[in-house]
Design a protein around this motif. Sequence first.
Motif, PDB file in Angstrom:
ATOM      1  N   ALA A  12       0.836  -1.200   0.000  1.00  0.00           N
ATOM      2  CA  ALA A  12       0.000   0.000   0.000  1.00  0.00           C
ATOM      3  C   ALA A  12       0.872   1.251   0.000  1.00  0.00           C
ATOM      4  O   ALA A  12       0.622   2.206  -0.746  1.00  0.00           O
ATOM      5  CB  ALA A  12      -0.924  -0.013   1.216  1.00  0.00           C
ATOM      6  N   LEU A  13       1.933   1.246   0.816  1.00  0.00           N
ATOM      7  CA  LEU A  13       2.855   2.391   0.852  1.00  0.00           C
ATOM      8  C   LEU A  13       3.596   2.541  -0.478  1.00  0.00           C
ATOM      9  O   LEU A  13       3.767   3.656  -0.998  1.00  0.00           O
ATOM     10  CB  LEU A  13       3.864   2.205   1.987  1.00  0.00           C
ATOM     11  CG  LEU A  13       3.314   2.236   3.408  1.00  0.00           C
ATOM     12  CD1 LEU A  13       4.407   1.850   4.410  1.00  0.00           C
ATOM     13  CD2 LEU A  13       2.763   3.618   3.733  1.00  0.00           C
ATOM     14  N   LEU A  14       4.042   1.403  -1.049  1.00  0.00           N
ATOM     15  CA  LEU A  14       4.809   1.451  -2.293  1.00  0.00           C
ATOM     16  C   LEU A  14       3.981   2.005  -3.440  1.00  0.00           C
ATOM     17  O   LEU A  14       4.426   2.905  -4.173  1.00  0.00           O
ATOM     18  CB  LEU A  14       5.302   0.042  -2.640  1.00  0.00           C
ATOM     19  CG  LEU A  14       6.027  -0.089  -3.985  1.00  0.00           C
ATOM     20  CD1 LEU A  14       7.313   0.714  -3.990  1.00  0.00           C
ATOM     21  CD2 LEU A  14       6.300  -1.549  -4.306  1.00  0.00           C
ATOM     22  N   VAL A  44      11.995   9.381 -12.293  1.00  0.00           N
ATOM     23  CA  VAL A  44      12.596   8.161 -11.757  1.00  0.00           C
ATOM     24  C   VAL A  44      11.930   6.999 -12.492  1.00  0.00           C
ATOM     25  O   VAL A  44      10.709   6.860 -12.473  1.00  0.00           O
ATOM     26  CB  VAL A  44      12.363   8.036 -10.245  1.00  0.00           C
ATOM     27  CG1 VAL A  44      12.875   6.698  -9.741  1.00  0.00           C
ATOM     28  CG2 VAL A  44      13.039   9.174  -9.512  1.00  0.00           C
ATOM     29  N   ASN A  45      12.721   6.187 -13.174  1.00  0.00           N
ATOM     30  CA  ASN A  45      12.209   5.140 -14.048  1.00  0.00           C
ATOM     31  C   ASN A  45      12.112   3.833 -13.260  1.00  0.00           C
ATOM     32  O   ASN A  45      13.134   3.314 -12.798  1.00  0.00           O
ATOM     33  CB  ASN A  45      13.135   4.965 -15.242  1.00  0.00           C
ATOM     34  CG  ASN A  45      13.241   6.231 -16.067  1.00  0.00           C
ATOM     35  OD1 ASN A  45      12.546   6.386 -17.062  1.00  0.00           O
ATOM     36  ND2 ASN A  45      14.101   7.161 -15.648  1.00  0.00           N
ATOM     37  N   VAL A  46      10.903   3.301 -13.107  1.00  0.00           N
ATOM     38  CA  VAL A  46      10.655   2.131 -12.262  1.00  0.00           C
ATOM     39  C   VAL A  46      10.145   0.985 -13.130  1.00  0.00           C
ATOM     40  O   VAL A  46       9.117   1.118 -13.790  1.00  0.00           O
ATOM     41  CB  VAL A  46       9.650   2.445 -11.148  1.00  0.00           C
ATOM     42  CG1 VAL A  46       9.441   1.223 -10.269  1.00  0.00           C
ATOM     43  CG2 VAL A  46      10.129   3.625 -10.319  1.00  0.00           C
ATOM     44  N   GLN A 217      13.963   3.076  -0.017  1.00  0.00           N
ATOM     45  CA  GLN A 217      14.931   2.826  -1.079  1.00  0.00           C
ATOM     46  C   GLN A 217      14.536   3.543  -2.364  1.00  0.00           C
ATOM     47  O   GLN A 217      15.377   4.101  -3.070  1.00  0.00           O
ATOM     48  CB  GLN A 217      15.054   1.318  -1.332  1.00  0.00           C
ATOM     49  CG  GLN A 217      15.554   0.522  -0.143  1.00  0.00           C
ATOM     50  CD  GLN A 217      16.915   1.016   0.344  1.00  0.00           C
ATOM     51  OE1 GLN A 217      17.861   1.130  -0.417  1.00  0.00           O
ATOM     52  NE2 GLN A 217      16.999   1.326   1.630  1.00  0.00           N
ATOM     53  N   LEU A 218      13.257   3.519  -2.666  1.00  0.00           N
ATOM     54  CA  LEU A 218      12.767   4.165  -3.887  1.00  0.00           C
ATOM     55  C   LEU A 218      13.014   5.662  -3.860  1.00  0.00           C
ATOM     56  O   LEU A 218      13.367   6.282  -4.877  1.00  0.00           O
ATOM     57  CB  LEU A 218      11.271   3.865  -4.043  1.00  0.00           C
ATOM     58  CG  LEU A 218      10.611   4.191  -5.387  1.00  0.00           C
ATOM     59  CD1 LEU A 218      11.293   3.439  -6.512  1.00  0.00           C
ATOM     60  CD2 LEU A 218       9.136   3.843  -5.323  1.00  0.00           C
ATOM     61  N   GLN A 219      12.860   6.270  -2.700  1.00  0.00           N
ATOM     62  CA  GLN A 219      13.042   7.716  -2.584  1.00  0.00           C
ATOM     63  C   GLN A 219      14.490   8.151  -2.724  1.00  0.00           C
ATOM     64  O   GLN A 219      14.761   9.334  -2.928  1.00  0.00           O
ATOM     65  CB  GLN A 219      12.468   8.193  -1.249  1.00  0.00           C
ATOM     66  CG  GLN A 219      10.953   8.144  -1.201  1.00  0.00           C
ATOM     67  CD  GLN A 219      10.391   8.461   0.172  1.00  0.00           C
ATOM     68  OE1 GLN A 219      11.114   8.447   1.180  1.00  0.00           O
ATOM     69  NE2 GLN A 219       9.096   8.739   0.238  1.00  0.00           N
ATOM     70  N   ARG A 220      15.436   7.195  -2.648  1.00  0.00           N
ATOM     71  CA  ARG A 220      16.855   7.525  -2.856  1.00  0.00           C
ATOM     72  C   ARG A 220      17.147   7.826  -4.327  1.00  0.00           C
ATOM     73  O   ARG A 220      18.112   8.508  -4.637  1.00  0.00           O
ATOM     74  CB  ARG A 220      17.739   6.371  -2.391  1.00  0.00           C
ATOM     75  CG  ARG A 220      17.703   6.107  -0.905  1.00  0.00           C
ATOM     76  CD  ARG A 220      18.406   4.799  -0.576  1.00  0.00           C
ATOM     77  NE  ARG A 220      19.779   4.770  -1.075  1.00  0.00           N
ATOM     78  CZ  ARG A 220      20.504   3.683  -1.228  1.00  0.00           C
ATOM     79  NH1 ARG A 220      19.972   2.508  -0.936  1.00  0.00           N
ATOM     80  NH2 ARG A 220      21.735   3.752  -1.663  1.00  0.00           N
ATOM     81  N   ALA A 221      16.358   7.244  -5.240  1.00  0.00           N
ATOM     82  CA  ALA A 221      16.629   7.390  -6.666  1.00  0.00           C
ATOM     83  C   ALA A 221      16.339   8.816  -7.119  1.00  0.00           C
ATOM     84  O   ALA A 221      15.392   9.463  -6.650  1.00  0.00           O
ATOM     85  CB  ALA A 221      15.787   6.404  -7.464  1.00  0.00           C
TER      86      ALA A 221
END
Length: 542
Positions: A12-14, A44-46, A217-221
């Motif tokens: 949910a957060l992700l 940011v490319n996911v 971790q995602l927010q580091r990108a």
Amino acid sequence: MPPELELTKPYALLFAELRQPRYRTYGVYEYFVARGAQPDPAKVNVILRFDVDDGLHLCPRLADQLAAWGIAASFYFLTHPDRYYRIWESDVPRYVHERGFEVGLHSDHYYEQLAFGKPGLESLRRDLERLSQLIGSPVRGIVYHGHPGIKPYGKRNWDLYKYLSPQELGVAYHDGLQSNYTKPNLERWQPNTDYNLTDYLSMRNGWKYFPAYPVRQLQRAQPGQSVHILMHPQNLFPWWRDWDTRYGEPVPAPLPRREEWKRWLRVRLRYQCGPLARRLKEQAFHIFAAVVIALLRPCFRGMDVSAAPPRDWDEYTTRHFAKGMDFYRQRLREYGLLGHRRVLDAGCGSGQWLIAFRAEGCEVYGVDPYPPAVLTAARKLQEYGANAATLCLAPAEHLPFRADAFDLLFCYGVFMYTDHEQTLREFARVLAPGGRLFLTVDGVGYFLLKMKYGLLRRDVAMFRSGLRAILRTLWHRYVRRSRKRITTFLTFGQLRRLLEKHGFRVIENGLEVPPSGHPPKVGGFPTFLRCLAEKGQGGMRD
């Protein structure tokens, strides 16, 4: 629009984070093939990947929800109906495909070959065809399935096809070594992205025990960077409420509370306290090196530091080309390496040896896994008029050439940083029978030299790298006896045994004085070793 699903906390957060405008999502094919792994510089490319190891019945509602949010992803399905789920009796892959998501094959075919005697590649191709018929469109990609069942065999499902090109399997891509999807020159598979996240996190459904981890971790990108995220559908939902058994999936058994607490503690210690412990260890080592430098530097006062190892790539290139090409041509004569028609320089660096070989009339090829090295070599080859040389971005462990292609393989100062066994297998493969192999490797003296010049320069990083290389090599070689690729220096005896094991006959060896002018020995230990060997007619010895 369907009502939003109830997701477990980490997911949910992700997905709330991924719906922010700073992100752009892709399926695997869209990013690695259609875009050629070129990121959008403004986002940011996911890249999202779902491995459907279980929870097949959960995929339709997941696909509906992702489509409502406008989030792209790829789904990879297993095809062994007796081990996982009855995929051929379901319409789930077709439904997911019709909702606009890529459907791929999750390969467990090498395990089937090892455990049940099935022909792995034949089964893989047959299942590709069946899955394509099931979804009504050709399957574009394959990824391998990792699980405990295959570990006792010492193999991975990846090993079945990792050296094959996607075209040989009739797909646009796979996660093997000849694919844009995979980072080269690594022991373990990693996607060709800046960051890689998986919800295993040391154990099955590890995110459950650290829900904030994926978002942190995602927010580091940063914009222009890429993030690969691998997830498993079962982990996204509170499956214990309404598990569906119509596709033959047994209901997962809940873990005992004591095991839940143990897992929570393990994940928290590793991913919250681990980074802090590593930083403290680095600082302690740094302080130790600085103290040693301060104590010992007066003993070396007044010594020349001009021949110290280069600190960066630009210094390395400048120093080597300052010698001039006549120096390198003369060295080739001294080594007795002239007169060969086709030459491969494995680990060509900035290209000085390639230029020297080309000036002597050889047909030359160079490979290096470091992109700045290949770019520098291409520029220098053009500058010196040696444009006929062929350059490739590739590791020594996986050479993109046919068997028996070269008369001479030249590898200067690179071999000790590779996987020795795999590299020599490749060298033996691409060398013609009777072909010559010329190697130079670091001895322990080189790292003592780095420590010495770290003292002279007050360069803590250089001193520390020399000391660390010696300690790690000794620890893994003699204490742990590890097969990990840790070795950074070799002895004459170790080098000879490796070569003879892989069918080479040692012709000559000795101490090497490199172009940088380092002394042949430091403290009585050899700095660099060189070896000339010949490929025999036979293969690797047992």
